[in-house]
Design an enzyme around this catalytic site. Structure first.
Site, PDB file in Angstrom:
ATOM      1  N   ARG A 296     -13.292  95.972  11.213  1.00 59.94           N
ATOM      2  CA  ARG A 296     -14.022  96.102  12.486  1.00 59.94           C
ATOM      3  C   ARG A 296     -13.090  95.927  13.682  1.00 59.94           C
ATOM      4  NH1 ARG A 296     -19.893  93.243  10.852  1.00 59.94           N
ATOM      5  NH2 ARG A 296     -20.534  95.053   9.606  1.00 59.94           N
ATOM      6  N   TYR A 438     -19.452 103.817  11.794  1.00 57.74           N
ATOM      7  CA  TYR A 438     -19.005 103.239  10.512  1.00 57.74           C
ATOM      8  C   TYR A 438     -18.599 101.778  10.639  1.00 57.74           C
ATOM      9  CZ  TYR A 438     -13.986 104.752  11.276  1.00 57.74           C
ATOM     10  OH  TYR A 438     -12.717 104.970  11.718  1.00 57.74           O
ATOM     11  N   GLU A 439     -18.283 101.182   9.516  1.00 60.89           N
ATOM     12  CA  GLU A 439     -17.983  99.729   9.428  1.00 60.89           C
ATOM     13  C   GLU A 439     -19.133  98.908  10.032  1.00 60.89           C
ATOM     14  OE1 GLU A 439     -15.844 100.155   7.562  1.00 60.89           O
ATOM     15  OE2 GLU A 439     -14.154 101.352   8.232  1.00 60.89           O
ATOM     16  N   GLY A 440     -20.362  99.339   9.792  1.00 57.61           N
ATOM     17  CA  GLY A 440     -21.530  98.726  10.423  1.00 57.61           C
ATOM     18  C   GLY A 440     -21.785  99.411  11.743  1.00 57.61           C
ATOM     19  N   GLN A 445     -23.654  95.611  14.709  1.00 58.37           N
ATOM     20  CA  GLN A 445     -22.756  94.700  15.447  1.00 58.37           C
ATOM     21  C   GLN A 445     -23.542  93.850  16.440  1.00 58.37           C
ATOM     22  OE1 GLN A 445     -19.601  94.739  14.360  1.00 58.37           O
ATOM     23  NE2 GLN A 445     -20.155  96.507  13.093  1.00 58.37           N
TER      24      GLN A 445
END
Lengths: 592, 592
Positions: A296, A438-440, A445
Site C-alpha cells: 500500500r 487495487y491493494e484494497g 482504505q
C-alpha cells in the site's frame, strides 16, 4: 523533450532538509547513510529511470503483455534487457538485508527509488516492486529454510514474487475465498484453486516466480479466520536450490485493461501445486498483511511518480505552446506561451503542490517504517508504529485519488492534444487509475483509517498525531512570516478534532456512520498531513531564501498556493461528514 | 445485463413536470407537441438507442476507425447499417425545419434524444450530432442557394457535416490560423490548408460530407478579425444536386486517441478545394459560433448520456456483487450486495444526483434556445438569450468535468473489475474525457462565463438570473418541508453575489483576476443552477409523494443528498476565488 526526468533536487529537499534521513538513520543504527551516499543512490537511480526504462514506457503501453499458445507470457520489447541491467546492477537488493545479499538501505531510500522507477515506467517498475514486497513477507513470516532458499534469489532479482489474494467472487471480502491447501504429509501442501488480477503473475523476466497464496486448509474455520498463507513457486525448487519441474501453476489469461499494459495482470490456476506454509495455519491474513501494508505504501509512492511524470510533460508543454495573449499585454502583442495564463498556472500549481507535498508525506511514511523496525527506543518505535498505521491508508488513497485528479489536469493543460496517444500524457491517467482500485480499494482504505485506526482505539493515535502537529504550530506560531501557514493549520487541527468527536457521537447511534463518513474523513486527514508538510517546508524555505538556490522561493510560493487554493477543500469535507449517515442510507435500494 | 437502458421516466419528469415542455412549446407556436407525442419520440429513440447502437459501443471501441491505403476511412463494424436505419427512420431531421424535410421538433426534444444516443454509443452518436450542428450553421448563415442545396441532404442524413477550426498551431487561439481562401471569380473560393482534430472528418456513413471551414481571404486583417467561414464539400455538388467529383479534401490521418474510437478524428488536407462563403467575409468567427454554441450544448448533453450509462452499470453491479457484511448485521451473517455499504451508496448517489440534476440543467438550456428562437414576446426572448449565454459554458464545462468524476466513481464501485476492458465501464471514462477538451477547453468556457458573460455586462445577466432563483426561494421559503432546500439556496445566492463583487473589485487592480477565478467561479454557478433544479424537483416531488410513483420519494431523497453531500463544495470554491490572483501568478515561471 525528455520523456521523464527524475526530480533529484526535490528528493534531496525532502530527504536531507525535511526528514533529515541521514541523522534519523544514524539513530536507527545505519551510520554509513550520509548525504553523499544518498545522493549517489538518487543520481544512479535517476539515470537508470530517465535513460533505460522511461524510453520503454510508450512501447509498454502499445505492445502490452502477451500470452502465447504454449501458455508463456512475454513482456513488451526491451523489458527483459532493462530488467537484466537493473538486477545485475544490484538494484533489486537495495532494500534487502546484507544477510541475504542485499544492500541494506532503509525503506525511505528504497521508496525514493521506487518513485523514480514508477514515474519513468509504472508497468515495468511494478515487477521489481512486487518482488520486493514478497521479499518483505517471506523475511517476516518464513521459516529459516524458506528464507535461506528464497530471499537471496529475490534480493538478486533472479526470481520474482507475487501476492495471490483475489478470486472471482472474493476481492475485498477474502473470507469468501475457496482455494484449498491439502497437507501432503512431508510438510508440504497441495494448493488448488484460481486466483485473478495477479500483478506480474507470469512473465519472462526471471527464472522463477514465488507466489504467496491465500488458501484454506481442510476443516479450517469459515471466513477470514480459516485462511492460511502458502509459498508456491512457479517451478519447484530442487535440492540444488535451482528451479526444477513445473509446479502446476498456469496462466489462464492476461487481462485486457485500461492501462499499465506493460505489467501482466494474470489469472493463475493452481492445480495441486506444491506449496509451503508461511507463518501459522489459519493466520494467513495477518501474515499477508505484512506484504499488503508494504504494498500500500509502495503503490501510493507509485502514484506520486506518475503524477510527477505527467506534471513535467504538462509544464514543458505549457512553456512551449504559444496560444493567446496574456492578460494585460497590448491588443496587438504576439501570442504568449500558455504558462502565462492564470488558469493554466492554476492547473500546474495544483499538480506541483500535490506532487511535492505527497512526496514528503510518502517518504515520511517510509521513514516511519524504518523507525518502527530499527530504532533502539521502544517509545519512539511505538509512536512510529501508531503513525505508520494512520499514514498507510491515507497515503495509498489520497495519493491515488490526487494522482487521477492531477493527470486529468496535465491532460487539460494540453487541450485536445492531451487526448492523443502520441503525446503520452493520457497514458499516465490510464496507468495511474488502477492504484485507487487495487491493494484494497480506496473505500477500504477509508474504512481502515476511520474504523480500525481511529475508532478502534478511541482516537488515541489520532490525538497523538494532532499533538505533534500542534507542537509544530506552537513552535512557529509566533513568526509573522509563517502565520499564513500556522494559523490555518491550527484551525484545521480544531476542525479535525471537532469532526472526529461528531463521528464518535453519531457512530454510537447509527451503524452506518463510519461508512458514510470514511471517504471525506480520509481526505480531511490527508489535507492535515499535507498542510503540516507544506508548513514545515515553508519553515525551512524561509530560513534559506537568501541561499541563492531558487527551490526555496518556489517552496514558499507553492506552500502559499496549497494553503489558499487547495486546503479550502477541507471546508467542504467537514460539512459532508457532519451531514451524517441518514442522507446516504435513507433511500430504498429500489429508488436508486 | 442490458448494456444501456434509456432513462425514459426521468426524461418525462424533467420534460413534462419540471420544464412543462408541452405548454412552453405551445406558447412558442408549436401546438402539436403534447405529452403523448413527446413520449412517443422518447420511447422510439430509447428503443433505437438500447437495441441498435448500444450493442455496437464495445466494438466501436475495440475496432475503431481505420484509414486504408487508398485514403478511405471506415467506421467500425455495424456503424453503417445502424446509421442507415437511423437516417431512413427520419431521425436525422428530428430537429430540422419541415421546410427542408425535417420534423420540426424543438431543440429540447432533440437534446433528450441526443442524450440517449450518446449514452448508448458516444462514438456513433457524434456523427449525426455534428451533422446537425452543421445544419444549424448553414440554416443561420447560408445563402438561399446554399440552404436549398445542403439542408435537405443534412436533414435526411444522406450527407454529413463537420466543423473545421483547429490547426496544429491554432487551437484556442484561432487568430493564428493559416488556411487560405482565394476567390476563383465565379463566386467560389479555393481553400488550401490543414485542419486537425476534425470529428467525423471522414467516414463511410454518407454520400457526401459538408465541411465548414475557417480560412483567411487574401489581404484579410490579422488575427480573429480576418477569419471567414466557408462551406467545402468532400465531393463537389453537381447541377443535379448530387455529389460529383472529388474536391481535393483528403484525410491525412485518423488520430489514435484515448477513447471515442468509434468516431473518426481526422487530419484534413484541403488542396485548392472549392468552397463557398458562408455569411460575410471576415466575420467567420461569429458565424461559426452559431454552430459552436450549439455544439457546446450538445457535448454537455453527451456527457450526461455517458454518465447515465456508467451509473447504470455501477448500480447493477452494486446490486449483484456480494461482498462483506452490511454494518449492523450479525457477525455470522452471509455477505451482502455491496449496494448496502454506505461508501458504495455515497458513490452511487453522487452519480445519481449529478446526472439527474444536470439533465434538468441541460434540457432547460435547450429549452432556452427554443424560447430564444420562437417565443413571440421579445422580453421573454431576450431573457432566454441572456440565460442561454450564461448556461452554455456552465453546461459544457460542468457536465464534462462532473462526467469524468462520475465515471471514475462508477469504476470505483466495480473495484478492480472496473479496470478490466470487458466490463465496459472504463470505456465510458476514456470516451467522456474528450468533452472537457474539445469545443473550447473547460478553461475557455470558464473565461467565457466570467469574462464575456458576467464582467462584460457588469453582472446584469447574472443578477437577473439570481433574481429568478430568489423569487423561487421567496415563493417556497415558507414551506417547512422545503426549508432544507430553500434556506441553503438563499444562502448560496448571497455567496455568489458577494463573491462576484469581490471579483469585480479585484479585477480593477489585477488583470489576472478573471483568469485566476474563472474555473471555480464556473463551478460555483454550476452548483447554483443544480441546487435550484434540485429544489424545484423537490417542490414537485413533495406534492406528488402520495401518487404511488416511487420517483417522487427518490427525487426528494436525492435532492437531500445533493444539498448535504455535494453542495458543500461551494464553501471551498468561494474560498478559492477569494484567494485572488496573486497566489496563482506570483511565482516566476522558472520556479514551476
Amino acid at each position: 523533450m525528455t520523456v521523464y526526468e527524475s526530480p533529484i533536487r526535490d528528493f534531496q529537499f525532502v530527504l536531507h532538509e525535511l526528514l533529515q534521513v541521514s541523522e534519523v538513520s544514524k539513530a536507527c543504527g545505519l551510520p554509513e547513510l550520509d548525504v553523499e551516499v544518498i545522493d549517489q543512490v538518487l543520481d544512479a537511480a535517476g539515470i537508470f529511470s530517465n535513460e533505460v526504462i522511461a524510453p520503454l514506457n510508450a512501447i509498454g503501453d502499445t505492445r502490452g503483455c502477451r500470452l502465447d499458445s504454449e501458455g508463456k507470457v512475454s513482456t513488451p520489447t526491451g523489458f527483459v534487457a532493462a530488467y537484466r541491467q537493473f538486477s545485475e546492477s544490484g538494484w533489486c537488493g537495495l532494500g534487502c538485508s546484507p544477510e541475504y545479499g542485499g544492500q541494506g538501505f532503509p525503506s525511505v531510500i528504497d521508496s525514493a527509488v521506487t518513485e523514480m522507477l514508477s514515474g519513468a515506467n509504472m508497468g515495468w517498475a511494478a515487477y521489481p516492486g512486487m518482488s520486493h514486497a514478497t521479499y518483505v513477507n517471506i523475511e517476516a513470516n518464513g521459516s529459516a529454510e524458506l528464507k535461506a532458499q528464497h530471499l537471496p534469489k529475490l534480493a538478486s532479482g533472479e526470481w520474482a514474487g507475487t501476492m495471490c489474494l483475489t478470486e472471482p467472487h472474493a476481492g475485498t471480502d477474502l473470507g469468501l475465498l475457496r482455494t484449498r491447501a491439502v497437507p501432503v504429509g512431508d510438510g508440504s501442501y497441495e494448493i488448488t484453486g484460481t486466483k485473478i488480477f495477479i500483478s506480474g503473475g507470469d512473465h519472462d523476466l526471471t527464472d522463477n516466480i514465488v507466489h504467496l497464496v491465500l488458501a484454506r486448509l481442510p476443516d479450517a474455520p469459515k471466513g477470514v479466520k480459516g485462511i492460511s498463507l502458502f509459498l508456491v513457486p512457479k517451478f519447484q525448487v530442487g535440492k540444488d536450490g535451482l528451479p526444477g519441474r513445473h509446479n502446476g501453476v498456469t496462466c489462464g489469461n492476461v487481462e485486457e485493461k485500461m492501462g499499465i499494459h506493460g505489467n501482466s495482470t494474470c489469472t493463475l490456476n493452481f492445480d495441486s501445486s506444491i506449496g509451503w506454509l508461511l507463518g501459522e495455519a489459519n493466520k494467513g491474513l495477518a501474515a499477508m498483511f505484512v506484504q499488503m501494508n508494504h504494498a500500500r505504501i509502495m503503490v501510493g509512492i507509485t502514484a506520486i511518480g506518475v503524477m510527477q511524470a505527467a506534471y513535467q510533460k504538462a509544464l514543458a508543454y505549457a512553456k512551449e505552446r504559444v496560444q493567446g495573449r496574456t492578460a494585460g499585454n497590448p491588443a496587438n502583442a504576439a501570442a504568449d506561451p500558455i504558462v502565462g495564463h492564470p488558469d493554466v498556472r492554476r492547473m500546474l500549481l495544483t499538480q506541483k503542490a500535490y506532487v511535492e507535498g505527497l512526496r514528503a508525506v510518502a517518504l515520511w511514511t517510509a521513514q516511519l517504517s524504518d523507525t518502527q523496525r530499527l530504532h533502539p527506543d521502544l517509545v519512539v518505535r511505538d509512536q512510529a508504529t501508531d503513525f505508520l498505521g494512520l499514514m498507510t491508508p491515507v497515503l495509498k488513497a489520497m495519493a491515488s485519488d490526487v494522482a487521477v485528479e492531477s493527470t486529468l489536469l496535465a491532460m487539460q493543460v494540453y487541450g485536445g492534444h492531451g487526448y492523443i496517444r502520441d503525446n503520452g500524457v493520457e497514458q499516465h491517467l490510464r496507468d495511474v487509475r488502477i492504484i485507487g482500485l487495487y491493494e484494497g480499494t480506496n473505500g477500504v482504505q477509508a474504512m481502515d483509517l476511520l474504523g480500525r485506526k481511529v475508532l478502534a482505539d478511541e482516537g488515541r493515535r489520532l490525538a497523538t498525531f494532532l499533538q505533534v502537529v500542534s507542537a509544530f504550530v506552537d513552535e512557529h506560531g509566533g513568526v509573522d512570516a509563517l502565520k499564513a501557514f500556522t494559523q490555518p493549520l491550527g484551525d484545521l487541527i480544531g476542525e479535525v478534532e471537532a469532526t472526529t468527536r461528531i463521528i464518535f457521537s453519531d457512530a454510537a447511534g447509527n451503524a452506518h456512520t463510519v461508512g458514510a463518513a470514511a471517504a471525506p474523513f480520509l481526505r480531511l486527514v490527508g489535507h492535515l498531513v499535507l498542510a503540516w508538510m507544506w508548513a514545515r517546508a515553508a519553515v525551512i524555505a524561509l530560513g534559506k531564501l537568501d541561499s541563492g538556490d531558487p527551490i526555496y522561493a518556489a517552496k514558499l510560493s507553492t506552500a502559499r498556493f496549497y494553503y489558499q487554493r487547495l486546503l479550502p477543500e477541507t471546508l467542504a469535507l467537514c460539512a459532508e461528514i457532519r451531514a451524517g449517515a441518514a442522507v446516504v442510507m435513507e433511500a430504498d435500494v429500489e429508488l436508486l
